[in-house]
Design an enzyme around this catalytic site. Structure first.
Site, short mmCIF file in Angstrom:
data_model
loop_
_atom_site.label_atom_id
_atom_site.label_comp_id
_atom_site.label_asym_id
_atom_site.label_seq_id
_atom_site.Cartn_x
_atom_site.Cartn_y
_atom_site.Cartn_z
N GLY A 1 0.81 2.50 -3.75
CA GLY A 1 0.65 2.28 -1.92
C GLY A 1 -0.54 2.10 -1.81
O GLY A 1 -1.17 1.15 -0.94
N ARG B 1 7.85 -0.48 -6.25
CA ARG B 1 7.57 -0.13 -6.17
C ARG B 1 6.92 0.69 -6.89
O ARG B 1 7.31 1.34 -8.03
CB ARG B 1 7.58 0.91 -5.11
N ILE B 2 5.63 1.35 -7.52
CA ILE B 2 5.09 2.32 -7.95
C ILE B 2 4.31 3.48 -7.28
O ILE B 2 3.13 3.08 -6.92
CB ILE B 2 3.97 1.92 -8.87
N GLY B 3 4.72 4.47 -7.22
CA GLY B 3 4.14 5.50 -5.73
C GLY B 3 3.67 6.27 -6.35
O GLY B 3 4.43 6.59 -8.13
N SER B 4 3.92 7.76 -5.90
CA SER B 4 3.72 8.84 -5.89
C SER B 4 4.46 9.96 -4.85
O SER B 4 4.97 8.89 -4.31
CB SER B 4 2.08 9.57 -5.35
N GLU C 1 9.32 10.63 -0.90
CA GLU C 1 8.39 9.89 -1.03
C GLU C 1 7.53 8.66 0.49
O GLU C 1 9.03 9.94 1.55
CB GLU C 1 7.74 9.40 -2.16
N MET C 2 7.52 7.86 0.46
CA MET C 2 7.05 7.50 1.92
C MET C 2 7.82 5.69 2.56
O MET C 2 7.75 5.79 3.36
CB MET C 2 5.92 7.49 2.77
N GLU C 3 8.50 5.04 1.27
CA GLU C 3 7.84 3.82 1.71
C GLU C 3 10.32 3.30 0.72
O GLU C 3 9.99 1.95 0.94
CB GLU C 3 7.26 3.07 0.26
N ARG D 1 -3.00 13.09 -12.81
CA ARG D 1 -2.52 11.30 -12.58
C ARG D 1 -2.74 10.02 -13.05
O ARG D 1 -1.66 9.30 -13.09
CB ARG D 1 -3.23 11.56 -11.23
N ARG E 1 -7.09 -7.31 5.49
CA ARG E 1 -7.19 -5.69 5.56
C ARG E 1 -7.62 -4.85 4.37
O ARG E 1 -7.25 -3.88 4.28
CB ARG E 1 -5.82 -5.31 6.32
N SER F 1 3.82 13.51 -8.36
CA SER F 1 2.19 14.23 -8.25
C SER F 1 2.23 15.39 -7.89
O SER F 1 1.14 16.52 -8.04
CB SER F 1 1.37 13.27 -7.22
N ASP F 2 2.89 16.02 -6.72
CA ASP F 2 2.85 17.46 -6.79
C ASP F 2 4.18 17.94 -6.63
O ASP F 2 5.49 17.00 -6.11
CB ASP F 2 2.29 17.30 -5.51
N ARG G 1 -5.34 1.01 -6.55
CA ARG G 1 -4.53 1.06 -7.78
C ARG G 1 -4.27 -0.30 -7.82
O ARG G 1 -3.44 -0.50 -8.94
CB ARG G 1 -2.92 2.19 -7.56
N HIS H 1 -0.80 -10.95 7.69
CA HIS H 1 -0.89 -10.03 7.01
C HIS H 1 -1.35 -10.26 5.41
O HIS H 1 -1.93 -9.45 5.25
CB HIS H 1 -0.10 -8.88 6.94
N1 HPA Z 1 5.68 13.96 0.75
C1 HPA Z 1 5.07 12.41 0.95
N2 HPA Z 1 4.81 11.43 0.26
C2 HPA Z 1 4.50 12.28 -1.29
C3 HPA Z 1 4.44 13.60 -1.27
C4 HPA Z 1 4.96 14.56 -0.54
O1 HPA Z 1 4.67 15.74 -0.22
N3 HPA Z 1 3.88 13.30 -2.88
C5 HPA Z 1 3.24 13.11 -2.90
N4 HPA Z 1 4.00 11.51 -2.49
#
Ligand code: HPA
Length: 249
Positions: A21, A88-91, A181-183, A219, A44, A205-206, A25, A5
């Site tokens: 992510g 990690r720098i994410g949302s 978030e997811m990571e 954002r 990739r 972000s939300d 970015r 990878h």
């Molecule tokens: N779920 C998971 N990851 C996210 C979300 C969410 O609602 N918003 C931004 N990243």
């Protein structure tokens, strides 16, 4: 040397790597903030760049979305490229009333609904946590920048679209979790197992309770604040390196 990878040679990544992510970015960070940024991986389309920020070597490479993807890239950076620190720098989506859209959230811990930890065969529940050195440097940078931030638990979810979202979010909220978030949890577990250092910083972000979301322009600004906080953290740890805890195996 390369991996399935990552086509970079050993030594082409700095000791500290920022991981958004999104590959675009990562490119933005490299082009906006790094001097002499060089593309060291593009397998990739996961662009990895190494350059200098305020004279310190720093790399930036995307993690992709979700724990399996973060799991692969962070494992290889820690284990095969001798990276010591990953930020990690994410949302993230907020689930607590006091956490507002545009705030930064620093994950002192990362809960998860994933089975990632089962690979370690532990007789109990592992608590994935941030590196205190990275976290305290990031808090200092956020204070100096005057941005709104919270330190607390994140939830790293395996699903963005969840059939049971409302009930599940409410249960995590009752446990004081700030945002989803997811990571982060995969990153923290890989760091723990490798004896290395990790931190997840997210921009809200939300808001999953109110439905409020950031505009594209907002954002960009808040993401830029987060990138600067992460880069200042990288400079701080490069001046005061965190001792290697060593691989326990
Ligand atoms: N779920 C998971 N990851 C996210 C979300 C969410 O609602 N918003 C931004 N990243």
């Amino acid at each position: 040397m390369s991996t399935p990878h990552n086509s970079a040679e050993k030594g082409e990544f700095a000791k500290t790597v920022l991981m958004p992510g999104d590959p675009l970015r990562a490119k933005f960070v490299a082009e906006t903030f790094l001097e002499g940024a060089r593309l060291v991986n593009n397998v990739r389309g996961i662009g990895g760049y190494t350059g200098f920020y305020k004279g310190c070597p720093v790399s930036v490479m995307a993690s992709g979305m979700g724990m399996p993807s973060m799991g692969i890239y962070s494992y290889e950076l820690f284990r095969f490229y001798d990276v010591d620190n990953i930020i990690r720098i994410g949302s993230a989506g907020a689930i607590r009333e006091d956490v507002r859209v545009r705030d930064l959230v620093f994950g002192i811990g990362a809960c998860t609904n994933s089975a990632y930890a089962s690979q370690y065969g532990l007789h109990g529940t592992f608590a994935p946590t941030a590196s205190y050195s990275l976290l305290s440097a990031a808090v200092k940078a956020a204070e100096e920048k005057g941005v709104r931030y919270h330190v607390g638990n994140l939830l790293s979810s395996d699903t963005f679209y969840s059939d049971d979202a409302d009930e599940a979010n409410e249960m995590w909220r009752r446990m004081g979790v700030m945002a989803i978030e997811m990571e982060a949890a995969a990153l923290y577990m890989n760091a723990a197992r490798a004896g290395k250092n990790a931190l997840a910083i997210c921009t809200v972000s939300d808001h999953l309770l109110t439905g409020e979301a950031t505009t594209a322009e907002e954002r960009q600004t808040t993401f830029t604040d987060m990138m600067e906080v992460a880069l200042e953290t990288a400079v701080s740890v490069s001046r005061n390196p965190v001792p290697d805890k060593g691989d326990a195996s």
